[in-house]
Scaffold this motif. Structure first.
Motif, PDB file in Angstrom:
ATOM      1  N   ARG A 186      21.696  30.395  -9.459  1.00  0.00           N
ATOM      2  CA  ARG A 186      20.526  30.464 -10.342  1.00  0.00           C
ATOM      3  C   ARG A 186      21.097  30.859 -11.703  1.00  0.00           C
ATOM      4  O   ARG A 186      21.854  31.831 -11.808  1.00  0.00           O
TER       5      ARG A 186
ATOM      6  N   ASP B  10      11.227  25.258   0.264  1.00  0.00           N
ATOM      7  CA  ASP B  10       9.844  25.709   0.053  1.00  0.00           C
ATOM      8  C   ASP B  10       8.812  24.581   0.013  1.00  0.00           C
ATOM      9  O   ASP B  10       7.624  24.825   0.172  1.00  0.00           O
TER      10      ASP B  10
ATOM     11  N   MET C  40       9.865  32.002   4.941  1.00  0.00           N
ATOM     12  CA  MET C  40      10.099  31.872   3.497  1.00  0.00           C
ATOM     13  C   MET C  40       9.032  31.029   2.818  1.00  0.00           C
ATOM     14  O   MET C  40       8.267  30.308   3.470  1.00  0.00           O
ATOM     15  N   GLY C  41       9.055  31.071   1.514  1.00  0.00           N
ATOM     16  CA  GLY C  41       8.086  30.338   0.696  1.00  0.00           C
ATOM     17  C   GLY C  41       7.524  31.324  -0.312  1.00  0.00           C
ATOM     18  O   GLY C  41       6.484  31.920  -0.086  1.00  0.00           O
ATOM     19  N   ARG C  42       8.302  31.496  -1.381  1.00  0.00           N
ATOM     20  CA  ARG C  42       7.951  32.522  -2.369  1.00  0.00           C
ATOM     21  C   ARG C  42       6.519  32.385  -2.866  1.00  0.00           C
ATOM     22  O   ARG C  42       5.759  33.325  -2.875  1.00  0.00           O
TER      23      ARG C  42
ATOM     24  N   GLU D  39       5.983  34.620   3.073  1.00  0.00           N
ATOM     25  CA  GLU D  39       6.526  35.798   2.362  1.00  0.00           C
ATOM     26  C   GLU D  39       5.812  36.068   1.047  1.00  0.00           C
ATOM     27  O   GLU D  39       5.798  37.198   0.566  1.00  0.00           O
TER      28      GLU D  39
ATOM     29  N   HIS E 254      16.949  34.346   5.345  1.00  0.00           N
ATOM     30  CA  HIS E 254      17.839  33.253   4.916  1.00  0.00           C
ATOM     31  C   HIS E 254      18.341  32.377   6.049  1.00  0.00           C
ATOM     32  O   HIS E 254      18.958  31.339   5.792  1.00  0.00           O
TER      33      HIS E 254
ATOM     34  N   ARG F  15      17.438  28.940   5.550  1.00  0.00           N
ATOM     35  CA  ARG F  15      18.086  28.134   4.513  1.00  0.00           C
ATOM     36  C   ARG F  15      19.364  27.449   5.019  1.00  0.00           C
ATOM     37  O   ARG F  15      19.936  26.610   4.314  1.00  0.00           O
TER      38      ARG F  15
END
Ligand code: F6P
Length: 319
Positions: free
Chosen positions: A72, A127, A169-171, A222, A249, A252
């Motif tokens: 990032r 995501d 997951m999945g902000r 999440e 994670h 992922r």
């Protein structure tokens, strides 16, 4: 156009390697040279760039992660960073770029196109939170991993007659929770796109137990709250023998599913074809099973919509 570059950026996703392979092989097949850029935009700015051959992408399609590594790199939002990146592209004689990543990665691709370097984005994120595509590369694998975990948790839930809160997951998006919830036979799915009432959920768990249901799986995205906090709230309304599990994670990683590999292959080839037509500033998607492309600007103006019919379906199947 003689040379194209390729990088992966943002959170990694299974199928990124399959996409790198597809871009590399399609480009070489069309007479181009391909350069891999390590560590996303950070590597671009640092000049961490090397030529890729067809052999370099052999034995990669089935591997999780990204062999180009990812990072990032918010600094690329600054013009200074963009100009440094362009300097490196010029130094290596790279005329156009394929970027694989989430929406943050698309901003970089758009900026490069505005500076005269055609760049095309492929949606690589577990995501599934990108507009103008039904599916992103990595989503199918992440859902399969989550479902596998839910199946295992259900075994132990039944043995001990417990309730499990499984955080996936999945902000900001509930897609993984919706798909994994339906596929895993969850009693309840909790996503940011739908309001929920914990008292109602507790009531449903109580009723389920009264009907003789020996296990309860609540799939929690999440982006809503942490599993432990959810569990603490739920337990205020009864003794449900609750346990909280955060999949994290693990979702992922792993070998991409056949579906993700095929999606990555189709999208990678399409990106090269569009660059050869002199197009840039585009994002590739899959809509109604057709590979499509849209102006990246259109993506920034719209919001991804998860398939909430799955939520309603689950409500009626879990009573
Ligand atoms: O963007 C994908 C994602 O997996 C999110 O679902 C999650 O919140 C985030 O990445 C985690 O990011 P990091 O690996 O940087 O902690």
């Amino acid at each position: 156009m003689k040379r194209i570059g390729i990088l992966t950026s943002g959170g990694d996703a299974p199928g990124m390697n399959a996409a790198i392979r597809a871009v590399t092989r399609r480009a070489i097949d069309k007479g181009l040279e391909v350069f891999g850029i390590n560590y996303g935009y950070a590597g671009l700015v640092a000049g961490d760039i090397f030529q890729l051959t067809t052999a370099d992408v052999s034995d990669r399609i089935q591997r999780g992660g990204t062999f180009l590594h990812s990072a990032r790199y918010p600094e690329f939002a600054n013009v200074e960073g963009q100009l440094k990146g362009i300097e490196q592209l010029k130094k290596f004689g790279i005329d156009a770029l394929v970027v694989i990543g989430g929406d943050g990665s698309y901003h970089g691709a758009l900026r490069l196109t505005e500076h005269g370097y055609n760049a095309i984005g492929l949606p690589g994120t577990i995501d599934n939170d990108i507009p103008y595509t039904d599916f992103t590369i990595g989503f199918d694998t992440a859902v399969s991993t989550a479902v596998d975990a839910i199946d295992k948790l259900r075994d132990t839930a039944t043995s001990h007659e417990r309730t499990f809160v499984v955080e996936v997951m999945g902000r900001g998006a509930g897609d993984v929770a919706l798909w994994a919830g339906v596929a895993g036979g969850a009693q309840e799915i909790v996503v940011p796109e739908r309001d929920f009432d914990i008292k109602e959920i507790a009531k449903k768990v109580t009723e389920g137990r009264e009907k003789g249901n020996k296990n309860m799986i609540i799939v929690l995205a999440e982006g809503v709250m942490h599993a432990q906090d959810f569990m603490n709230e739920l337990d205020k309304y009864g003794d449900f023998q609750t346990r909280a599990t955060v999949l994290g994670h693990v979702q992922r990683g792993g070998s991409p599913t056949a579906r993700d590999r095929v999606l990555a292959s189709k999208m990678g080839a399409k990106a090269v074809d569009l660059l050869l037509e002199g197009k840039g500033g585009l994002a590739i998607g899959i809509e109604d099973n057709k590979i499509t492309s849209h102006d990246i600007l259109d993506l920034f103006d719209s919001k991804h919509k998860p398939d909430l019919s799955l939520y309603d379906l689950n409500e009626s199947l879990s009573r």
